[in-house]
Design a protein around this motif. Structure first.
Motif, PDB file in Angstrom:
ATOM      1  N   ALA A  60      -3.135  12.655  -4.119  1.00 34.79           N
ATOM      2  CA  ALA A  60      -2.589  13.827  -3.869  1.00 34.79           C
ATOM      3  C   ALA A  60      -1.161  13.772  -3.416  1.00 34.79           C
ATOM      4  O   ALA A  60      -0.620  15.188  -3.411  1.00 34.79           O
ATOM      5  CB  ALA A  60      -3.184  14.458  -3.110  1.00 34.79           C
ATOM      6  N   ASP A  61      -0.249  12.767  -3.336  1.00 33.36           N
ATOM      7  CA  ASP A  61       0.899  12.879  -2.558  1.00 33.36           C
ATOM      8  C   ASP A  61       0.986  11.102  -2.272  1.00 33.36           C
ATOM      9  O   ASP A  61       0.687  10.471  -1.778  1.00 33.36           O
ATOM     10  CB  ASP A  61       0.760  13.069  -0.504  1.00 33.36           C
ATOM     11  N   GLN A  62       1.936  11.054  -3.978  1.00 30.48           N
ATOM     12  CA  GLN A  62       2.669   9.927  -4.279  1.00 30.48           C
ATOM     13  C   GLN A  62       4.028  10.035  -4.368  1.00 30.48           C
ATOM     14  O   GLN A  62       4.482  11.010  -4.902  1.00 30.48           O
ATOM     15  CB  GLN A  62       1.346   8.698  -5.033  1.00 30.48           C
ATOM     16  N   MET A  63       4.824   9.162  -4.517  1.00 27.86           N
ATOM     17  CA  MET A  63       6.434   9.152  -4.944  1.00 27.86           C
ATOM     18  C   MET A  63       6.077   8.755  -6.814  1.00 27.86           C
ATOM     19  O   MET A  63       5.227   8.302  -7.355  1.00 27.86           O
ATOM     20  CB  MET A  63       6.481   7.384  -4.252  1.00 27.86           C
ATOM     21  N   ASP A  64       7.092   8.887  -7.226  1.00 24.56           N
ATOM     22  CA  ASP A  64       7.195   9.302  -8.623  1.00 24.56           C
ATOM     23  C   ASP A  64       7.560   7.117  -8.925  1.00 24.56           C
ATOM     24  O   ASP A  64       8.767   7.070  -8.161  1.00 24.56           O
ATOM     25  CB  ASP A  64       8.826  10.109  -9.391  1.00 24.56           C
ATOM     26  N   GLY A  65       7.164   6.809  -9.759  1.00 23.82           N
ATOM     27  CA  GLY A  65       7.599   5.028 -10.209  1.00 23.82           C
ATOM     28  C   GLY A  65       7.220   4.278  -9.302  1.00 23.82           C
ATOM     29  O   GLY A  65       6.561   4.660  -7.811  1.00 23.82           O
ATOM     30  N   PRO A  66       7.584   3.228  -9.545  1.00 25.79           N
ATOM     31  CA  PRO A  66       7.608   1.927  -8.278  1.00 25.79           C
ATOM     32  C   PRO A  66       7.962   2.384  -7.028  1.00 25.79           C
ATOM     33  O   PRO A  66       8.542   2.822  -6.829  1.00 25.79           O
ATOM     34  CB  PRO A  66       8.292   1.257  -9.202  1.00 25.79           C
ATOM     35  N   PHE A  67       7.735   1.226  -6.027  1.00 25.30           N
ATOM     36  CA  PHE A  67       8.165   1.749  -5.063  1.00 25.30           C
ATOM     37  C   PHE A  67       9.472   1.362  -4.320  1.00 25.30           C
ATOM     38  O   PHE A  67      10.565   1.770  -4.340  1.00 25.30           O
ATOM     39  CB  PHE A  67       7.074   0.921  -3.721  1.00 25.30           C
ATOM     40  N   GLY A  68      10.148  -0.253  -5.794  1.00 27.15           N
ATOM     41  CA  GLY A  68      11.480  -0.296  -5.752  1.00 27.15           C
ATOM     42  C   GLY A  68      11.387  -1.133  -4.365  1.00 27.15           C
ATOM     43  O   GLY A  68      11.121  -1.519  -3.463  1.00 27.15           O
ATOM     44  N   VAL A  69      13.208  -1.874  -4.505  1.00 32.03           N
ATOM     45  CA  VAL A  69      13.580  -1.949  -3.195  1.00 32.03           C
ATOM     46  C   VAL A  69      13.991  -1.393  -2.099  1.00 32.03           C
ATOM     47  O   VAL A  69      15.446  -1.320  -2.712  1.00 32.03           O
ATOM     48  CB  VAL A  69      14.572  -3.713  -3.928  1.00 32.03           C
ATOM     49  N   ARG A  70      13.660  -1.493  -1.116  1.00 27.71           N
ATOM     50  CA  ARG A  70      14.442  -0.645  -0.188  1.00 27.71           C
ATOM     51  C   ARG A  70      15.719  -1.081   0.888  1.00 27.71           C
ATOM     52  O   ARG A  70      13.905  -2.906   1.560  1.00 27.71           O
ATOM     53  CB  ARG A  70      13.732   0.493   0.323  1.00 27.71           C
ATOM     54  N   TRP A  80       8.435  -4.371  -0.764  1.00 31.10           N
ATOM     55  CA  TRP A  80       6.544  -3.949  -0.332  1.00 31.10           C
ATOM     56  C   TRP A  80       5.999  -3.829  -1.904  1.00 31.10           C
ATOM     57  O   TRP A  80       5.360  -4.484  -1.437  1.00 31.10           O
ATOM     58  CB  TRP A  80       6.917  -2.758   0.642  1.00 31.10           C
ATOM     59  N   GLY A  81       6.169  -3.649  -2.537  1.00 32.04           N
ATOM     60  CA  GLY A  81       5.354  -3.386  -3.432  1.00 32.04           C
ATOM     61  C   GLY A  81       5.844  -4.712  -4.603  1.00 32.04           C
ATOM     62  O   GLY A  81       4.582  -4.472  -5.674  1.00 32.04           O
ATOM     63  N   ASN A  82       6.166  -5.590  -3.897  1.00 29.11           N
ATOM     64  CA  ASN A  82       6.375  -6.946  -4.904  1.00 29.11           C
ATOM     65  C   ASN A  82       4.970  -7.999  -4.939  1.00 29.11           C
ATOM     66  O   ASN A  82       4.268  -7.291  -4.117  1.00 29.11           O
ATOM     67  CB  ASN A  82       7.425  -7.533  -3.764  1.00 29.11           C
ATOM     68  N   PRO A  83       4.415  -8.079  -6.065  1.00 27.21           N
ATOM     69  CA  PRO A  83       3.695  -8.426  -6.443  1.00 27.21           C
ATOM     70  C   PRO A  83       3.105  -9.824  -5.338  1.00 27.21           C
ATOM     71  O   PRO A  83       2.210 -10.895  -5.635  1.00 27.21           O
ATOM     72  CB  PRO A  83       3.297  -8.733  -8.080  1.00 27.21           C
ATOM     73  N   VAL A  84       4.122 -10.494  -5.377  1.00 32.17           N
ATOM     74  CA  VAL A  84       4.071 -12.303  -4.434  1.00 32.17           C
ATOM     75  C   VAL A  84       3.952 -11.845  -2.697  1.00 32.17           C
ATOM     76  O   VAL A  84       3.567 -12.210  -2.036  1.00 32.17           O
ATOM     77  CB  VAL A  84       5.098 -12.954  -4.788  1.00 32.17           C
ATOM     78  N   ILE A  85       5.510 -11.024  -2.193  1.00 26.98           N
ATOM     79  CA  ILE A  85       5.021 -10.884  -0.529  1.00 26.98           C
ATOM     80  C   ILE A  85       4.750  -9.638  -0.273  1.00 26.98           C
ATOM     81  O   ILE A  85       4.881  -9.290   0.966  1.00 26.98           O
ATOM     82  CB  ILE A  85       6.639 -11.373  -0.220  1.00 26.98           C
ATOM     83  N   GLY A  86       4.498  -8.371  -1.565  1.00 20.69           N
ATOM     84  CA  GLY A  86       4.448  -7.173  -1.088  1.00 20.69           C
ATOM     85  C   GLY A  86       3.775  -6.559  -0.358  1.00 20.69           C
ATOM     86  O   GLY A  86       2.454  -6.885  -0.010  1.00 20.69           O
ATOM     87  N   VAL A  87       4.412  -6.293   1.063  1.00 21.19           N
ATOM     88  CA  VAL A  87       2.558  -5.217   2.235  1.00 21.19           C
ATOM     89  C   VAL A  87       1.986  -4.879   1.361  1.00 21.19           C
ATOM     90  O   VAL A  87       1.513  -4.221   2.276  1.00 21.19           O
ATOM     91  CB  VAL A  87       3.805  -5.360   3.635  1.00 21.19           C
ATOM     92  N   ARG A  88       2.560  -4.058   0.509  1.00 25.03           N
ATOM     93  CA  ARG A  88       1.991  -2.608  -0.057  1.00 25.03           C
ATOM     94  C   ARG A  88       1.768  -2.957  -0.867  1.00 25.03           C
ATOM     95  O   ARG A  88       0.455  -2.209  -1.810  1.00 25.03           O
ATOM     96  CB  ARG A  88       2.961  -1.838   0.232  1.00 25.03           C
ATOM     97  N   ASN A  89       1.133  -3.994  -1.186  1.00 28.55           N
ATOM     98  CA  ASN A  89       0.676  -4.814  -2.941  1.00 28.55           C
ATOM     99  C   ASN A  89       0.108  -5.695  -2.801  1.00 28.55           C
ATOM    100  O   ASN A  89      -0.760  -6.508  -2.266  1.00 28.55           O
ATOM    101  CB  ASN A  89       2.097  -5.612  -3.227  1.00 28.55           C
ATOM    102  N   PRO A  90      -2.103  -4.699  -2.838  1.00 25.37           N
ATOM    103  CA  PRO A  90      -3.147  -5.853  -2.625  1.00 25.37           C
ATOM    104  C   PRO A  90      -3.136  -6.976  -3.554  1.00 25.37           C
ATOM    105  O   PRO A  90      -4.244  -8.316  -2.877  1.00 25.37           O
ATOM    106  CB  PRO A  90      -3.899  -4.774  -3.047  1.00 25.37           C
ATOM    107  N   MET A  91      -2.230  -6.356  -4.793  1.00 25.83           N
ATOM    108  CA  MET A  91      -2.287  -8.030  -5.690  1.00 25.83           C
ATOM    109  C   MET A  91      -1.611  -9.261  -4.675  1.00 25.83           C
ATOM    110  O   MET A  91      -1.859 -10.529  -5.119  1.00 25.83           O
ATOM    111  CB  MET A  91      -2.012  -7.850  -6.605  1.00 25.83           C
ATOM    112  N   ALA A  92      -0.399  -8.926  -4.152  1.00 27.70           N
ATOM    113  CA  ALA A  92      -0.006 -10.050  -3.543  1.00 27.70           C
ATOM    114  C   ALA A  92      -0.447 -10.916  -2.314  1.00 27.70           C
ATOM    115  O   ALA A  92      -1.378 -10.332  -1.597  1.00 27.70           O
ATOM    116  CB  ALA A  92       1.393  -9.567  -2.715  1.00 27.70           C
TER     117      ALA A  92
END
Length: 206
Positions: A60-70, A80-92
């Motif tokens: 219901a409330d999300q960003m457009d596209g991937p998280f990117g590097v901020r 935070w979206g990184n698949p190895v170190i991302g704190v917001r990526n449950p695959m990591a």
């Protein structure tokens, strides 16, 4: 809290992390539970309905596209979206990378979500982790932006699921190219070795 691509200060970054990091860890636990559950059809149907409802709330409330590097206003990276170190990526897993002189390393655990051969890590997951660690050390902790040019792996034996260590180091820098090597090991020693060439992009050479 609204996420934008504008830098946030360290305090706001910490506040966001305090909210989203434990949430992401809960989803990691859900991934593992999904693979290993023996729940019956009725319980699975109820769980699916609950998950679908939660997904609808998050959508219901999300960003457009991937998280990117901020970055924070202090220059700290937020991958935070990184698949190895991302704190917001449950695959990591996720990896927490430590740094020394021309070397970096991480100790981590891989469970059922990373399985390839029975009881062993999927070879592609090993490649993903090594590519990240070699790139991390080649970049000098992000001071020298690089992209993977080539990477080759030598699988010495199966990498068992469980507690592992990955280590990488810089061999040499030749102009825009950085040469790095590394390995993944278990308690008995290395299981996979890697070497790669990482290239500084044209936009970062000035």
């Amino acid at each position: 809290m609204q996420f934008t691509y504008e830098p946030v200060d360290a305090a706001e970054a910490a506040a966001q992390r305090a909210v989203y990091e434990p949430f992401t860890q809960a989803v990691r636990e859900l991934l593992d539970a999904t693979i290993r559950t023996r729940a019956g059809a009725e319980d699975i149907a109820a769980a699916q309905a609950a998950i679908e409802a939660i997904t609808a709330t998050l959508r219901a409330d999300q960003m457009d596209g991937p998280f990117g590097v901020r970055f924070t206003s202090e220059g700290e990276g937020m991958s935070w979206g990184n698949p190895v170190i991302g704190v917001r990526n449950p695959m990591a897993p996720p990896l927490t990378v430590e740094h020394g002189d021309d070397r970096c390393w991480a100790e981590f655990e891989l469970g059922a979500a990373y399985e390839g051969p029975p009881d062993h890590v999927h070879g592609g997951i090993s490649a993903l982790i090594l590519d990240h660690l070699l790139g991390e050390v080649a970049s000098g902790r992000g001071d020298r932006p690089v992209f993977t040019g080539t990477i080759s792996l030598r699988y010495l034996r199966g990498t068992p699921l469980g507690r592992l260590r990955c280590e990488a180091w810089t061999e040499r820098i030749d102009g825009v190219k950085t040469y790095a090597r590394g390995f993944i090991s278990d308690a008995e020693g290395p299981t996979v070795e890697a070497e790669g060439v990482f290239i500084q992009p044209a936009w970062a050479r000035q």
